[in-house]
Design a protein around this motif. Structure first.
Motif, PDB file in Angstrom:
ATOM      1  N   VAL A  90       0.397   2.442   3.907  1.00 48.38           N
ATOM      2  CA  VAL A  90       1.699   2.797   3.149  1.00 48.38           C
ATOM      3  C   VAL A  90       2.915   2.749   4.358  1.00 48.38           C
ATOM      4  O   VAL A  90       3.818   2.237   4.092  1.00 48.38           O
ATOM      5  CB  VAL A  90       1.560   3.935   2.378  1.00 48.38           C
ATOM      6  CG1 VAL A  90       3.116   4.305   1.796  1.00 48.38           C
ATOM      7  CG2 VAL A  90       0.654   3.900   1.238  1.00 48.38           C
ATOM      8  N   SER A  91       2.666   3.635   5.379  1.00 48.72           N
ATOM      9  CA  SER A  91       3.663   3.576   6.409  1.00 48.72           C
ATOM     10  C   SER A  91       3.025   3.779   7.829  1.00 48.72           C
ATOM     11  O   SER A  91       1.998   4.718   8.022  1.00 48.72           O
ATOM     12  CB  SER A  91       4.777   4.695   6.094  1.00 48.72           C
ATOM     13  OG  SER A  91       5.515   4.841   6.922  1.00 48.72           O
ATOM     14  N   GLU A 105      -3.310   4.559   1.844  1.00 49.23           N
ATOM     15  CA  GLU A 105      -3.944   4.860   0.507  1.00 49.23           C
ATOM     16  C   GLU A 105      -5.201   4.309   0.196  1.00 49.23           C
ATOM     17  O   GLU A 105      -5.290   3.106   0.191  1.00 49.23           O
ATOM     18  CB  GLU A 105      -2.695   4.306  -0.506  1.00 49.23           C
ATOM     19  CG  GLU A 105      -3.174   4.546  -1.992  1.00 49.23           C
ATOM     20  CD  GLU A 105      -2.003   4.104  -3.023  1.00 49.23           C
ATOM     21  OE1 GLU A 105      -2.085   3.965  -3.894  1.00 49.23           O
ATOM     22  OE2 GLU A 105      -0.872   4.165  -2.342  1.00 49.23           O
ATOM     23  N   GLN A 110      -3.652   9.406  -0.745  1.00 46.25           N
ATOM     24  CA  GLN A 110      -3.118   9.025   0.434  1.00 46.25           C
ATOM     25  C   GLN A 110      -3.658  10.179   1.631  1.00 46.25           C
ATOM     26  O   GLN A 110      -3.561  11.250   1.401  1.00 46.25           O
ATOM     27  CB  GLN A 110      -1.522   9.136   0.469  1.00 46.25           C
ATOM     28  CG  GLN A 110      -1.054   8.260  -0.479  1.00 46.25           C
ATOM     29  CD  GLN A 110       0.487   8.142  -0.684  1.00 46.25           C
ATOM     30  OE1 GLN A 110       1.203   9.125   0.040  1.00 46.25           O
ATOM     31  NE2 GLN A 110       1.112   7.278  -1.195  1.00 46.25           N
ATOM     32  N   VAL A 130       2.413  10.930  -1.595  1.00 44.18           N
ATOM     33  CA  VAL A 130       3.908  11.449  -0.913  1.00 44.18           C
ATOM     34  C   VAL A 130       4.751  10.252  -1.260  1.00 44.18           C
ATOM     35  O   VAL A 130       6.162  10.462  -1.590  1.00 44.18           O
ATOM     36  CB  VAL A 130       3.476  11.696   0.541  1.00 44.18           C
ATOM     37  CG1 VAL A 130       4.813  12.039   1.334  1.00 44.18           C
ATOM     38  CG2 VAL A 130       2.597  12.755   0.779  1.00 44.18           C
ATOM     39  N   VAL A 131       4.547   9.106  -0.851  1.00 41.64           N
ATOM     40  CA  VAL A 131       5.180   7.922  -1.052  1.00 41.64           C
ATOM     41  C   VAL A 131       4.516   6.824  -2.124  1.00 41.64           C
ATOM     42  O   VAL A 131       3.184   6.584  -2.017  1.00 41.64           O
ATOM     43  CB  VAL A 131       5.323   7.296   0.151  1.00 41.64           C
ATOM     44  CG1 VAL A 131       6.048   5.654   0.115  1.00 41.64           C
ATOM     45  CG2 VAL A 131       5.997   8.064   1.389  1.00 41.64           C
ATOM     46  N   ASP A 132       5.359   6.201  -2.969  1.00 38.61           N
ATOM     47  CA  ASP A 132       4.972   5.269  -4.083  1.00 38.61           C
ATOM     48  C   ASP A 132       4.768   3.852  -3.174  1.00 38.61           C
ATOM     49  O   ASP A 132       5.985   3.411  -2.827  1.00 38.61           O
ATOM     50  CB  ASP A 132       5.775   5.196  -5.066  1.00 38.61           C
ATOM     51  CG  ASP A 132       5.468   4.476  -6.148  1.00 38.61           C
ATOM     52  OD1 ASP A 132       3.795   3.939  -6.185  1.00 38.61           O
ATOM     53  OD2 ASP A 132       6.011   4.094  -7.368  1.00 38.61           O
ATOM     54  N   ALA A 133       3.509   3.250  -3.024  1.00 32.82           N
ATOM     55  CA  ALA A 133       3.343   2.415  -2.265  1.00 32.82           C
ATOM     56  C   ALA A 133       3.974   1.189  -2.934  1.00 32.82           C
ATOM     57  O   ALA A 133       4.130  -0.032  -2.369  1.00 32.82           O
ATOM     58  CB  ALA A 133       1.878   1.953  -1.825  1.00 32.82           C
ATOM     59  N   ASN A 135       6.677   0.684  -5.009  1.00 34.36           N
ATOM     60  CA  ASN A 135       8.067   0.521  -4.852  1.00 34.36           C
ATOM     61  C   ASN A 135       8.660   0.096  -3.438  1.00 34.36           C
ATOM     62  O   ASN A 135       8.230   0.383  -2.401  1.00 34.36           O
ATOM     63  CB  ASN A 135       8.782   1.659  -5.227  1.00 34.36           C
ATOM     64  CG  ASN A 135       8.843   2.066  -6.711  1.00 34.36           C
ATOM     65  OD1 ASN A 135       8.323   1.048  -7.512  1.00 34.36           O
ATOM     66  ND2 ASN A 135       8.761   3.188  -7.157  1.00 34.36           N
ATOM     67  N   PRO A 137      11.176  -0.051  -0.303  1.00 30.00           N
ATOM     68  CA  PRO A 137      12.262   0.936   0.172  1.00 30.00           C
ATOM     69  C   PRO A 137      13.748   0.739  -0.561  1.00 30.00           C
ATOM     70  O   PRO A 137      14.205  -0.296  -0.866  1.00 30.00           O
ATOM     71  CB  PRO A 137      12.445   0.455   1.586  1.00 30.00           C
ATOM     72  CG  PRO A 137      11.889  -1.066   2.098  1.00 30.00           C
ATOM     73  CD  PRO A 137      10.831  -0.967   0.488  1.00 30.00           C
ATOM     74  N   SER A 138      14.262   1.695  -0.824  1.00 31.24           N
ATOM     75  CA  SER A 138      15.627   2.033  -1.276  1.00 31.24           C
ATOM     76  C   SER A 138      16.704   2.147  -0.390  1.00 31.24           C
ATOM     77  O   SER A 138      17.691   2.842  -0.814  1.00 31.24           O
ATOM     78  CB  SER A 138      15.426   2.972  -2.379  1.00 31.24           C
ATOM     79  OG  SER A 138      15.098   4.119  -1.594  1.00 31.24           O
TER      80      SER A 138
END
Length: 160
Positions: A90-91, A105, A110, A130-133, A135, A137-138
């Motif tokens: 994810v990051s 993930e 996660q 924690v983070v939606d993989a 979507n 980046p905004s």
């Protein structure tokens, strides 16, 4: 004295063993035949077209072998049973020159892992993502880039 004697014996053996030197009658005939063969080979021009075709076919064969090996390697990677959809990174964040942390993930869960050159350790397992993989980046840059990709890339016209 002994060295001179050995040198003379070696020279005599060399003279007697060489056919052109041992038989005086055949030496000029052999020399003439060798000269004739040399001039004939110089008169005949090498087949340049045949050489180029042979070189081209060899080059194409080498390129085909390279592409064939690459295709086989790609096919073999697919046969190893690796399923890349099961694990997603994810990051990743670098902490030092060779140390980083990564959010991975696995099966909807996660996991935060620490990665060093010698080990990978689980730092934390999150109950909720924690983070939606899925979507993108905004951030502001991401929004502008998406807007530019959607536009046509024609040069603007001037109204002078």
């Amino acid at each position: 004295m002994r060295a001179k004697l050995l040198t003379l014996v070696a020279l005599a053996i060399l003279v007697l063993s060489h056919p052109a030197l041992a038989q005086d009658g055949e030496a000029p005939a052999q020399a003439a035949q060798a000269a004739k063969a040399a001039t004939e080979s110089q008169v005949r021009a090498p087949d340049t077209m045949g050489t180029l075709v042979s070189l081209g076919i060899g080059l194409l064969a080498v390129i085909a072998i390279i592409y064939g090996c690459a295709w086989i390697i790609r096919r073999m990677n697919g046969m190893t049973g690796m399923n890349n959809q099961a694990i997603k990174v994810v990051s990743v964040m670098a902490l030092g020159a060779r140390e980083r942390i990564a959010l991975i993930e696995v099966g909807g869960q996660q996991i935060l892992v620490g990665i060093t050159p010698s080990a990978i350790r689980t730092l934390h397992v999150f109950d909720e993502p924690v983070v939606d993989a899925s979507n993108p980046p905004s951030g502001d840059f991401a929004r502008r880039l998406q807007g530019m990709i959607g536009r046509s890339w024609n040069a603007p016209t001037r109204n002078d």
